[in-house]
Design an enzyme around this catalytic site. Structure first.
Site, PDB file in Angstrom:
ATOM      1  N   ARG A 239      -3.293 -10.000   5.229  1.00  0.00           N
ATOM      2  CA  ARG A 239      -3.735 -10.207   3.662  1.00  0.00           C
ATOM      3  C   ARG A 239      -2.592  -9.446   2.950  1.00  0.00           C
ATOM      4  O   ARG A 239      -2.440  -8.421   2.786  1.00  0.00           O
ATOM      5  CB  ARG A 239      -5.065  -9.329   3.494  1.00  0.00           C
ATOM      6  CG  ARG A 239      -5.520  -9.554   2.224  1.00  0.00           C
ATOM      7  CD  ARG A 239      -6.923  -8.695   2.028  1.00  0.00           C
ATOM      8  NE  ARG A 239      -7.512  -8.898   0.814  1.00  0.00           N
ATOM      9  CZ  ARG A 239      -7.091  -7.878  -0.307  1.00  0.00           C
ATOM     10  NH1 ARG A 239      -5.932  -7.089  -0.163  1.00  0.00           N
ATOM     11  NH2 ARG A 239      -7.628  -8.337  -1.565  1.00  0.00           N
TER      12      ARG A 239
ATOM     13  N   LYS B 109       0.856  -1.410   0.081  1.00  0.00           N
ATOM     14  CA  LYS B 109       0.057   0.017   0.258  1.00  0.00           C
ATOM     15  C   LYS B 109       0.817   1.295  -0.052  1.00  0.00           C
ATOM     16  O   LYS B 109       2.208   1.086   0.211  1.00  0.00           O
ATOM     17  CB  LYS B 109      -1.007  -0.134   1.326  1.00  0.00           C
ATOM     18  CG  LYS B 109      -2.073  -1.028   0.694  1.00  0.00           C
ATOM     19  CD  LYS B 109      -3.188  -0.978   1.709  1.00  0.00           C
ATOM     20  CE  LYS B 109      -4.454  -1.830   1.097  1.00  0.00           C
ATOM     21  NZ  LYS B 109      -5.440  -2.362   1.914  1.00  0.00           N
TER      22      LYS B 109
HETATM   23  N1  PMM Z   1      -7.504  -3.960   0.757  1.00  0.00           N
HETATM   24  C1  PMM Z   1      -7.861  -4.326  -0.514  1.00  0.00           C
HETATM   25  C2  PMM Z   1      -8.899  -5.015  -0.995  1.00  0.00           C
HETATM   26  N2  PMM Z   1      -9.341  -5.775  -0.099  1.00  0.00           N
HETATM   27  N3  PMM Z   1      -9.920  -6.480   1.969  1.00  0.00           N
HETATM   28  C3  PMM Z   1      -9.649  -6.417   3.534  1.00  0.00           C
HETATM   29  N4  PMM Z   1     -10.086  -7.161   4.359  1.00  0.00           N
HETATM   30  N5  PMM Z   1      -8.606  -5.572   4.064  1.00  0.00           N
HETATM   31  C4  PMM Z   1      -7.780  -4.682   3.096  1.00  0.00           C
HETATM   32  O1  PMM Z   1      -6.986  -3.798   3.560  1.00  0.00           O
HETATM   33  C5  PMM Z   1      -8.094  -4.879   1.641  1.00  0.00           C
HETATM   34  C6  PMM Z   1      -9.135  -5.869   1.300  1.00  0.00           C
HETATM   35  C7  PMM Z   1      -7.152  -3.358  -1.393  1.00  0.00           C
HETATM   36  O2  PMM Z   1      -5.787  -3.940  -2.125  1.00  0.00           O
HETATM   37  P1  PMM Z   1      -5.618  -5.011  -3.429  1.00  0.00           P
HETATM   38  O3  PMM Z   1      -6.345  -3.881  -4.317  1.00  0.00           O
HETATM   39  O4  PMM Z   1      -4.237  -4.991  -3.535  1.00  0.00           O
HETATM   40  O5  PMM Z   1      -6.296  -6.188  -3.171  1.00  0.00           O
END
Ligand code: PMM
Length: 297
Positions: free
Chosen positions: A264, A223
């Site tokens: 995650r 991020k």
């Molecule tokens: N961040 C993203 C997508 N899904 N779900 C949860 N629970 N927590 C997060 O911080 C989160 C998420 C965005 O990141 P990506 O686009 O790289 O998947």
């Protein structure tokens, strides 16, 4: 602060911080968009994440990067269902990353065992009731609005207290709609309506979230707050997303040390190793929490 048991009905107890591997079946996610649009390649990648140490594979069909536009439900279903089905058939524990009740329901029917909703049920009023019926764990993440508007919503006086209070209110709302409180997982939502300083404050204070008495999930992976930390000293340009994995593993282990239930991440291996180091260290600590050294004089 007393830490809750970090177990959820129907899921394994890993005895350490679990690792959720990210599988974005999207053309436009901020760091891996377009890599896994083909269902066969996506399933292969999900299996590889499991082999590298992912305890859960989180399948998403809609990008939530800042500024992203929504896709149709049909498009989202077409992206995720074959992948959820393919991975579940191979015995992988799958979570579905969606803000739509319709997608959550179809994904659970296809074998998903966790619903991860970045809006915590706020984007679709049918979500909480749908999850309640399905009986699977539900991630309630902190969310203030859709991705095309969220950067303007990052206004806080006390980010840690406000984010936790808003998540607690949303937890109450989903429980009123029928979700079993023992199935709720909470997530501060790094990068979602947050500035860089907000993300750091939330990571630093993760331990305080145990007052909510629910398992905590954290998503630091690649991020912006990490990219800006590692900016090129000459140009000030943030470190590119795909070169933030070492920093991600460091952030993950700091979350694990504060009792996170899961982290995650995109790149699984480093984080899977790191959370094992954290668990081994914890297992070697004396029960009182500190060593007593006796000086000879
Ligand atoms: N961040 C993203 C997508 N899904 N779900 C949860 N629970 N927590 C997060 O911080 C989160 C998420 C965005 O990141 P990506 O686009 O790289 O998947």
């Amino acid at each position: 602060m007393e830490r809750q048991s970090n177990t959820l009905p129907g899921l394994p107890a890993w005895g350490r911080c679990a690792v959720m591997g990210i599988l974005n079946v999207t053309p436009d996610s901020f760091s891996d968009g377009g890599s896994w649009l083909d269902p066969g390649r996506a399933v292969e990648h999900g299996l590889a994440l499991a082999t590298q140490g992912a305890d859960v594979v989180d399948v998403g069909g809609e990008s939530t990067r800042p500024g992203a536009r929504r896709v149709s439900a049909d498009e989202e279903l077409a992206r995720v269902l074959p992948v959820v089905r393919g991975l579940a058939r191979e015995g992988v524990l799958v979570s579905i990353d969606t803000m739509r009740a319709e997608v959550a329901e179809a994904a659970v029917d296809a074998g998903a065992r966790i619903v991860n909703d970045v809006s915590g049920g706020r984007a679709d009023d049918r979500m909480a009731k749908t999850v309640a019926r399905s009986g699977v764990p539900f991630v309630v993440m902190h969310w203030r609005g859709q991705s095309d508007a969220m950067d303007e919503l990052a206004e806080y006086e006390d980010v840690v207290a406000e984010v936790a209070a808003e998540v607690e209110r949303q937890m109450d709302a989903v429980v009123s709609a029928g979700v079993d409180p023992t199935q709720v997982i909470v997530d501060p939502g790094l990068g979602f309506a947050k500035g860089r300083r907000d993300d750091w404050a939330l990571l630093a204070a993760l331990d305080a979230w145990h007052t909510l008495e629910r398992p905590i999930l954290l998503g630091p992976s690649r991020k912006r707050f990490l990219g800006e930390l590692l900016a090129d000293p000459a140009t000030g340009e943030p470190r590119p997303a795909r070169e933030r994995d070492h920093a991600t593993a460091a952030a993950a282990v700091l979350a694990a040390a504060q009792g996170a239930w899961a982290v995650r991440v995109h790149e699984v291996r480093a984080t899977a190793d790191a959370v094992r180091v954290e668990a081994a260290l914890r297992a070697h600590r004396p029960a009182a929490g500190r060593w007593a050294l006796h000086r000879s004089r």
